[in-house]
Design a protein around this motif. Sequence first.
Motif, mmCIF file in Angstrom:
data_model
loop_
_atom_site.group_PDB
_atom_site.id
_atom_site.type_symbol
_atom_site.label_atom_id
_atom_site.label_comp_id
_atom_site.label_asym_id
_atom_site.label_seq_id
_atom_site.Cartn_x
_atom_site.Cartn_y
_atom_site.Cartn_z
ATOM 1 N N PHE A 53 0.810 -1.226 0.000
ATOM 2 C CA PHE A 53 0.000 0.000 0.000
ATOM 3 C C PHE A 53 0.848 1.284 0.000
ATOM 4 O O PHE A 53 0.325 2.376 0.256
ATOM 5 C CB PHE A 53 -0.925 0.023 1.224
ATOM 6 C CG PHE A 53 -2.045 -1.006 1.197
ATOM 7 C CD1 PHE A 53 -2.502 -1.537 0.006
ATOM 8 C CD2 PHE A 53 -2.651 -1.423 2.377
ATOM 9 C CE1 PHE A 53 -3.541 -2.479 -0.030
ATOM 10 C CE2 PHE A 53 -3.689 -2.353 2.361
ATOM 11 C CZ PHE A 53 -4.137 -2.881 1.153
ATOM 12 N N HIS A 115 -4.778 0.753 6.010
ATOM 13 C CA HIS A 115 -5.147 -0.638 6.311
ATOM 14 C C HIS A 115 -6.139 -0.718 7.476
ATOM 15 O O HIS A 115 -5.898 -0.148 8.554
ATOM 16 C CB HIS A 115 -3.849 -1.389 6.642
ATOM 17 C CG HIS A 115 -3.999 -2.856 6.866
ATOM 18 N ND1 HIS A 115 -4.547 -3.375 8.014
ATOM 19 C CD2 HIS A 115 -3.655 -3.918 6.095
ATOM 20 C CE1 HIS A 115 -4.533 -4.701 7.944
ATOM 21 N NE2 HIS A 115 -3.998 -5.051 6.779
ATOM 22 N N SER A 116 -7.238 -1.442 7.267
ATOM 23 C CA SER A 116 -8.300 -1.522 8.279
ATOM 24 C C SER A 116 -7.825 -2.100 9.609
ATOM 25 O O SER A 116 -8.253 -1.639 10.676
ATOM 26 C CB SER A 116 -9.471 -2.363 7.757
ATOM 27 O OG SER A 116 -10.345 -1.575 6.985
ATOM 28 N N ASN A 137 -8.555 6.860 4.706
ATOM 29 C CA ASN A 137 -8.800 5.684 3.863
ATOM 30 C C ASN A 137 -9.472 4.535 4.612
ATOM 31 O O ASN A 137 -10.614 4.210 4.346
ATOM 32 C CB ASN A 137 -7.525 5.153 3.193
ATOM 33 C CG ASN A 137 -7.853 4.050 2.180
ATOM 34 O OD1 ASN A 137 -8.340 4.340 1.094
ATOM 35 N ND2 ASN A 137 -7.672 2.791 2.527
ATOM 36 N N ALA A 138 -8.754 3.871 5.511
ATOM 37 C CA ALA A 138 -9.167 2.576 6.065
ATOM 38 C C ALA A 138 -10.671 2.498 6.326
ATOM 39 O O ALA A 138 -11.231 3.272 7.100
ATOM 40 C CB ALA A 138 -8.406 2.298 7.355
ATOM 41 N N GLY A 139 -11.315 1.505 5.682
ATOM 42 C CA GLY A 139 -12.778 1.447 5.686
ATOM 43 C C GLY A 139 -13.390 0.613 6.794
ATOM 44 O O GLY A 139 -14.600 0.347 6.770
ATOM 45 N N ALA A 140 -12.594 0.194 7.780
ATOM 46 C CA ALA A 140 -13.071 -0.701 8.847
ATOM 47 C C ALA A 140 -14.402 -0.247 9.442
ATOM 48 O O ALA A 140 -14.526 0.892 9.903
ATOM 49 C CB ALA A 140 -12.024 -0.809 9.945
ATOM 50 N N PHE A 157 -14.566 6.236 3.181
ATOM 51 C CA PHE A 157 -15.668 5.316 2.883
ATOM 52 C C PHE A 157 -15.675 4.271 3.976
ATOM 53 O O PHE A 157 -14.706 4.133 4.722
ATOM 54 C CB PHE A 157 -15.391 4.605 1.539
ATOM 55 C CG PHE A 157 -14.053 3.911 1.558
ATOM 56 C CD1 PHE A 157 -13.929 2.607 2.050
ATOM 57 C CD2 PHE A 157 -12.895 4.563 1.174
ATOM 58 C CE1 PHE A 157 -12.696 1.988 2.129
ATOM 59 C CE2 PHE A 157 -11.651 3.948 1.258
ATOM 60 C CZ PHE A 157 -11.555 2.655 1.735
ATOM 61 N N ASN A 159 -15.932 0.069 4.154
ATOM 62 C CA ASN A 159 -15.735 -1.033 3.205
ATOM 63 C C ASN A 159 -17.069 -1.501 2.624
ATOM 64 O O ASN A 159 -17.170 -1.822 1.442
ATOM 65 C CB ASN A 159 -15.006 -2.191 3.894
ATOM 66 C CG ASN A 159 -13.587 -1.811 4.273
ATOM 67 O OD1 ASN A 159 -12.864 -1.207 3.482
ATOM 68 N ND2 ASN A 159 -13.178 -2.121 5.500
ATOM 69 N N TYR A 185 -8.984 -10.298 5.824
ATOM 70 C CA TYR A 185 -8.845 -9.343 6.929
ATOM 71 C C TYR A 185 -10.044 -8.409 6.854
ATOM 72 O O TYR A 185 -10.858 -8.514 5.929
ATOM 73 C CB TYR A 185 -7.489 -8.622 6.897
ATOM 74 C CG TYR A 185 -7.357 -7.413 5.989
ATOM 75 C CD1 TYR A 185 -7.248 -7.558 4.614
ATOM 76 C CD2 TYR A 185 -7.299 -6.131 6.518
ATOM 77 C CE1 TYR A 185 -7.099 -6.446 3.796
ATOM 78 C CE2 TYR A 185 -7.143 -5.014 5.705
ATOM 79 C CZ TYR A 185 -7.045 -5.179 4.346
ATOM 80 O OH TYR A 185 -6.901 -4.081 3.541
ATOM 81 N N ALA A 187 -10.984 -5.484 5.887
ATOM 82 C CA ALA A 187 -11.437 -4.793 4.673
ATOM 83 C C ALA A 187 -12.039 -5.770 3.673
ATOM 84 O O ALA A 187 -13.088 -5.506 3.073
ATOM 85 C CB ALA A 187 -10.288 -4.018 4.045
ATOM 86 N N ALA A 239 -6.363 -4.165 -3.631
ATOM 87 C CA ALA A 239 -5.914 -2.779 -3.793
ATOM 88 C C ALA A 239 -4.407 -2.741 -3.941
ATOM 89 O O ALA A 239 -3.713 -3.707 -3.583
ATOM 90 C CB ALA A 239 -6.351 -1.948 -2.582
ATOM 91 N N PHE A 266 -11.111 0.059 -5.950
ATOM 92 C CA PHE A 266 -9.689 -0.019 -5.590
ATOM 93 C C PHE A 266 -8.956 -0.995 -6.494
ATOM 94 O O PHE A 266 -7.755 -0.914 -6.671
ATOM 95 C CB PHE A 266 -9.529 -0.439 -4.132
ATOM 96 C CG PHE A 266 -10.322 0.421 -3.204
ATOM 97 C CD1 PHE A 266 -10.050 1.771 -3.112
ATOM 98 C CD2 PHE A 266 -11.355 -0.095 -2.464
ATOM 99 C CE1 PHE A 266 -10.795 2.592 -2.279
ATOM 100 C CE2 PHE A 266 -12.106 0.706 -1.627
ATOM 101 C CZ PHE A 266 -11.829 2.061 -1.539
ATOM 102 N N TYR A 315 -7.204 7.919 -3.694
ATOM 103 C CA TYR A 315 -6.477 8.102 -2.431
ATOM 104 C C TYR A 315 -6.049 9.559 -2.273
ATOM 105 O O TYR A 315 -6.105 10.128 -1.180
ATOM 106 C CB TYR A 315 -5.267 7.162 -2.374
ATOM 107 C CG TYR A 315 -5.668 5.728 -2.666
ATOM 108 C CD1 TYR A 315 -6.379 4.999 -1.720
ATOM 109 C CD2 TYR A 315 -5.396 5.117 -3.885
ATOM 110 C CE1 TYR A 315 -6.795 3.698 -1.981
ATOM 111 C CE2 TYR A 315 -5.794 3.820 -4.160
ATOM 112 C CZ TYR A 315 -6.495 3.119 -3.204
ATOM 113 O OH TYR A 315 -6.913 1.839 -3.465
HETATM 114 C C1 PHB Z 1 -8.544 -1.146 4.076
HETATM 115 O O1 PHB Z 1 -7.756 -1.951 4.618
HETATM 116 O O2 PHB Z 1 -9.506 -0.657 4.689
HETATM 117 C C2 PHB Z 1 -8.316 -0.734 2.666
HETATM 118 C C3 PHB Z 1 -7.045 -0.803 2.117
HETATM 119 C C4 PHB Z 1 -6.852 -0.391 0.794
HETATM 120 C C5 PHB Z 1 -7.904 0.114 0.068
HETATM 121 C C6 PHB Z 1 -9.170 0.188 0.617
HETATM 122 C C7 PHB Z 1 -9.384 -0.239 1.931
HETATM 123 O O3 PHB Z 1 -7.723 0.534 -1.176
#
Ligand code: PHB
Length: 400
Positions: A53, A115-116, A137-140, A157, A159, A185, A187, A239, A266, A315
């Motif tokens: 990432f 990363h979630s 970012n992280a959509g958890a 957002f 997920n 995991y 996400a 992603a 993604f 991003y």
């Molecule tokens: C996430 O881990 O939440 C995640 C990582 C990369 C992305 C989107 C969500 O592009």
Amino acid sequence: MQEKSNYDRRGFLLGSTALAGATAAGTLLPAGPAAAQQGKIKVGFMLPYTGTFAQLGVAITNGFKLAVDERGGKLGGREIEYFTVDDESNPAKAPENVNKLVQRDKVDVVVGTVHSGVAMGMAKVVRESGTLWINPNAGAADVTGPLCAPNIFRTSFSNWQTTYALGKVLKSRGIKTAVFITWKYAAGEEAMGGFKEGFEAEGGKMLKELYLPFPQVEFQALLTEIASIKPDAVACFFAGGGAAKFLKDYQAAGLKGKIPLYGSGFLTDGVLDAVGDAAEGVETTLHYADGLDTKKDKAFRLAYAKTFKLQPDVYAVQGYDAGQLLAAGLDAVKGNVADKPGMIKAMEAAKIDSPRGPWTLSKSHNPVQDMYLRKVVGKENKSMGVAWKALADPARGCKA
Ligand code: PHB
């Protein structure tokens, strides 16, 4: 508790006239809480700058800095000082890493991460410290669900949001069965959950959920399994570098053109230069797209390309909007970062003029936003229109 005062500790008036006079006389000795309000605002980036990432972390950083630079390098009248931690997308190190910013550097606001799993580790720390946290970012689901809190904001957002609208799209294509493939995991599992919910609501049937550990990219055995299951469609969450590898492997396995591939956007954002024609025609849903053709998006893309010699992606937009959201908070309190309730109130009410289109925050502090249907045409994730207008995350478990 910091008191707002027009006087410093020794009783000097800190009004602008008094300040100017003091400076001219060479007697200005900054001290005390009021003087602290004149210093720089400390922003701590906790993002991946290495690993699968890495590019995402860079784009978010660039976007954020662009929003600040467009405001003359100041938010709420104060300059910004940046602190940076590479979190390596490693959840095990998340508490230690976020504490480098919170405890050691004493930042005013944490901006991160991608990363979630890392985000969930951050949530626990910032809930305790009360540090303002903007997640770009992280959509958890947990972050704006059970762990939601007044000081926790997200400019990206959930997920769930990124795949829920796919159900309607697949139905309109006459697709009745699907397999979902992703990393095991938060996400991946939540993107799968959103897809399943949306697809089943439209009468679709999930034949199988396929997982591999993050960040592995050995897709061969799972692609063979997909070929034998023969679903009407494959949907996925991948992603960054992993997404590029998946697209190439899908094509190499002979599945491209046979079983249509869908996903959250993604899959194809920020990777098109790396995958040749492996992504051509792939349709995805996401809160950003190429060719939106709005004044704001055009200006943003031009400024980003000029500044960083790179094309922006989703991003970069999320990082830019994190800067915009912080600006809304700091402007409202005129840079007095100690007035956290004032900042939070202004951020909650902000209407963000984003390159993706205007958005507002839900009660749980997650964007309520349009989800676009996009199709890869050449090197673009071309917008095919809005797949779901003003989609809000259900925020299950948020009691705030
Ligand atoms: C996430 O881990 O939440 C995640 C990582 C990369 C992305 C989107 C969500 O592009």
